[in-house]
Design an enzyme around this catalytic site. Structure first.
Site, PDB file in Angstrom:
ATOM      1  N   LYS A 197     -31.110  -2.426  -5.543  1.00 25.78           N
ATOM      2  CA  LYS A 197     -32.220  -3.334  -5.207  1.00 25.78           C
ATOM      3  C   LYS A 197     -32.035  -3.949  -3.807  1.00 25.78           C
ATOM      4  CE  LYS A 197     -35.480  -6.505  -5.619  1.00 25.78           C
ATOM      5  NZ  LYS A 197     -36.904  -6.212  -5.634  1.00 25.78           N
TER       6      LYS A 197
ATOM      7  N   LYS B 220     -34.324 -14.256   0.635  1.00 29.47           N
ATOM      8  CA  LYS B 220     -33.329 -14.278  -0.445  1.00 29.47           C
ATOM      9  C   LYS B 220     -32.651 -12.911  -0.559  1.00 29.47           C
ATOM     10  CE  LYS B 220     -32.952 -14.025  -5.420  1.00 29.47           C
ATOM     11  NZ  LYS B 220     -33.595 -13.931  -6.719  1.00 29.47           N
TER      12      LYS B 220
ATOM     13  N   THR C 191     -33.294 -10.602  -9.673  1.00 30.14           N
ATOM     14  CA  THR C 191     -32.577 -10.098  -8.494  1.00 30.14           C
ATOM     15  C   THR C 191     -31.471 -11.092  -8.177  1.00 30.14           C
ATOM     16  OG1 THR C 191     -34.583  -9.112  -7.599  1.00 30.14           O
ATOM     17  CG2 THR C 191     -32.762  -9.454  -6.065  1.00 30.14           C
TER      18      THR C 191
END
Ligand code: NAD
Length: 296
Positions: A169, A244, A94
């Site tokens: 995502k 994050k 990611t």
């Protein structure tokens, strides 16, 4: 079956590489951590001396690295030099959309085929081969990557051109972070109003307040036996990883001028929670910040 180079064998990569071995692929693995290498070898991977040796002659390269700078460095310094045109490069980490687009474009300029393919499903999905892959890249790249990803996941979806897997995502996880905050504060309010927690769950999980955050990661112990709340918020999806992903989403929003007030608020709350030492707890532990019971 394919020869696959697998780089990054941490919490996610270890299970994913092991699943590629289980379905019959030959997996040459590399990680900078010796413990990760030993575990991969025990799972049937072949130990590679370095990234170049793993990539040399492979049909596909899969990377599962912490963040954008690792991905940029690993591809620029090690993968590209050993890659050949016939192979497909698949980054499942990611990372920020801009870096994903840049690395994909660098690959294309070298005549290489690359897709970004971040995942949803966590470590449980990585181990059980039930991940969802969101794939950004050309149709040709998607077609080449699909049979590899099928060994590690249950849903493989072409999200669009380069970087669009990462876009999917971070937008998905921004919903997850914001709905967890909303769910947690509603449970705190319900308790303070004198409403029984289980009763509130029974009603809301069958009403319009229902969400994945409520029914899979319920932030209070009891209603969902498998939720991390029942084991003092251990395991699950770490609050540090949620922070994050929220930072990636809010940063991407700033880059394109999108207004994301709920995502920004969720980011701010997870920033505080991480600052207070909650990063290793499941992200549903944010409820302990909201009800004032958090103690590091
Ligand atoms: P992790 O830190 O456990 O694993 C990363 C691995 O990469 C480590 O073993 C590390 O030693 C290795 N590494 C770092 N730099 C390297 C290099 N230059 N060469 C070779 N190996 C290197 O992280 P993780 O939890 O497995 O997550 C990996 C990625 O997946 C992250 O981008 C994360 O955001 C994403 N992700 C994680 C989860 C989760 O639940 N853990 C869920 C979805 C997505």
């Amino acid at each position: 079956m394919a020869n696959i180079a697998f780089i990054g064998l941490g919490h996610m990569g270890s299970g994913m590489a092991a699943n590629l071995v289980k379905v019959g692929h030959k997996v040459r693995a590399f990680d900078v951590s010796e413990a990760a290498m030993a575990r991969a070898e025990a799972d049937g991977c072949i130990r590679a001396a370095n990234i170049g040796a793993a990539v040399d002659g492979a049909d596909a390269v899969v990377t599962m690295l912490p963040a954008g700078q690792h991905v940029a460095q690993v591809y620029a310094n090690e993968v590209f030099g050993a890659a050949r045109r016939e192979m497909v490069l698949i980054d499942c980490s990611t990372i920020d959309v801009a870096t994903a687009k840049q690395v994909g474009s660098d690959a294309a300029n070298l005549g290489l085929t690359m897709v970004d393919a971040p995942v949803s499903g966590g470590t449980g999905g990585a181990q059980a081969a039930t991940l969802t892959f969101m794939v950004g890249g050309s149709e040709a790249g998607f077609v080449l990557a699909r049979p590899i990803l099928e060994g590690m996941g249950k849903a493989i979806i072409h999200a669009g051109g380069p970087g669009m897997g990462q876009a999917a995502k971070i937008c998905n996880n921004m919903i997850l972070g914001a709905t967890m905050v909303a769910t947690a504060e509603a449970f705190v309010l319900a308790q303070k109003l004198g409403l029984d927690t289980q009763t509130f769950f029974d009603i809301s999980s069958k009403s319009s307040g229902q969400s994945f955050s409520m029914t899979s990661f319920c932030p209070v112990p009891g209603p969902v036996p498998a939720s991390p709340a029942n084991r003092d918020y251990a395991g699950g999806f770490g609050a540090a990883l949620m922070l994050k992903d929220l930072k990636l989403a809010v940063g991407a929003a700033a880059g394109v001028g999108a207004s994301v007030p709920m995502g920004s608020q969720a980011e701010a709350l997870f920033q505080i929670f991480n600052g207070l030492g909650g990063g290793n707890k499941d992200f549903s532990a944010i409820i302990k910040l909201l009800d004032g019971s958090w103690q590091d």
